[in-house]
Design an enzyme around this catalytic site. Structure first.
Site, PDB file in Angstrom:
ATOM      1  N   SER A 102       0.768  -0.898   0.071  1.00  0.00           N
ATOM      2  CA  SER A 102      -0.123  -0.073   0.201  1.00  0.00           C
ATOM      3  C   SER A 102       0.910   1.227   0.018  1.00  0.00           C
ATOM      4  O   SER A 102       2.115   1.159   0.582  1.00  0.00           O
ATOM      5  CB  SER A 102      -0.779   0.058   1.102  1.00  0.00           C
ATOM      6  OG  SER A 102      -1.997   1.022   1.314  1.00  0.00           O
ATOM      7  N   ASP A 103       0.485   2.166  -0.576  1.00  0.00           N
ATOM      8  CA  ASP A 103       1.044   3.768  -0.527  1.00  0.00           C
ATOM      9  C   ASP A 103      -0.080   4.797  -0.594  1.00  0.00           C
ATOM     10  O   ASP A 103      -0.953   4.505  -1.268  1.00  0.00           O
ATOM     11  CB  ASP A 103       2.181   3.812  -1.991  1.00  0.00           C
ATOM     12  CG  ASP A 103       2.987   4.910  -1.741  1.00  0.00           C
ATOM     13  OD1 ASP A 103       3.933   4.666  -0.745  1.00  0.00           O
ATOM     14  OD2 ASP A 103       2.750   5.806  -2.373  1.00  0.00           O
ATOM     15  N   GLN A 104       0.529   5.912  -0.197  1.00  0.00           N
ATOM     16  CA  GLN A 104      -0.467   6.850  -0.045  1.00  0.00           C
ATOM     17  C   GLN A 104       0.182   8.200  -0.244  1.00  0.00           C
ATOM     18  O   GLN A 104       1.400   8.591   0.217  1.00  0.00           O
ATOM     19  CB  GLN A 104      -1.198   7.060   1.285  1.00  0.00           C
ATOM     20  CG  GLN A 104      -2.297   8.086   1.467  1.00  0.00           C
ATOM     21  CD  GLN A 104      -2.897   8.053   2.890  1.00  0.00           C
ATOM     22  OE1 GLN A 104      -2.000   8.458   3.771  1.00  0.00           O
ATOM     23  NE2 GLN A 104      -4.233   7.562   2.886  1.00  0.00           N
TER      24      GLN A 104
END
Length: 193
Positions: free
Chosen positions: A69-71
């Site tokens: 996941s990345d944001q």
């Protein structure tokens, strides 16, 4: 659950979120260069990095489901990352005051046994209150959210910064879209409930 579940992240926020679905899992730190590519949009960036983080862990697990996941936060077309310190945090919150800011969270699930990759990007919009310098200073001194994209922790004291939220899954704002992850896990034969 026959396959191991591995979260390709050492983020305490993502770990806490994943614990909500009551499946045993391991965490592993992915070593990935997070520098945006030339011309890459926020959406392209977070999806690429979510997949890359999961792929970085895959060689260590022959029969696993690996979550990446990345944001990023986007304000007026500018990608904002983690501020790192008070000065940058102040600038980010000052620029966000009174505005609608979009967070994009990339999510990937890789089945290391089959090679199947599922990925998506989930947007989440926050409407900031109009913030005075005093409010921003007080918030930053109290919570010190310097390792959080956008300079706040919505699951903590940062809730005082907002007027409203808009999106599919509030967990996305913290960094892991659980509703979509549950669907991905079910696609791989894992019954969450």
């Amino acid at each position: 659950m026959p396959q191991k579940l591995v979260l390709a992240s050492t983020s305490p926020f993502r770990k806490t979120l994943l614990e909500k679905i009551h499946l045993p899992f391991l965490t592993a730190k992915p070593n990935v260069d997070e520098t945006p590519l030339n011309g890459e949009t926020a959406i392209q960036l977070v999806e690429r990095l979510a997949i890359a983080k999961a792929q970085a862990i895959c060689p260590a697990y022959a029969d696993a489901l690996v979550i990446g996941s990345d944001q990023v936060c986007v304000n007026n077309g500018e990608i904002l990352g983690k501020p790192g310190d008070f000065e940058n945090g102040f600038k980010q919150l000052k620029a966000a005051s009174g505005k609608r800011i979009t967070f994009y969270t990339g999510l990937a699930l890789i089945n290391t046994k089959t090679g199947n990759i599922q990925s998506l990007v989930e947007p989440y919009v926050v409407q900031f209150r109009v913030l005075s310098d005093t409010m921003i200073n007080h918030y930053l001194e109290k919570e010190q959210p310097y390792n959080c994209a956008g300079s706040f922790k919505s699951e903590g004291y940062g809730i005082a910064l907002f007027e409203s939220f808009e999106g599919k899954d509030p967990n996305s704002l913290v960094g892991l879209p659980l509703i979509s992850l549950i669907t991905m896990l079910e696609n791989e034969g894992v019954a969450v409930i």
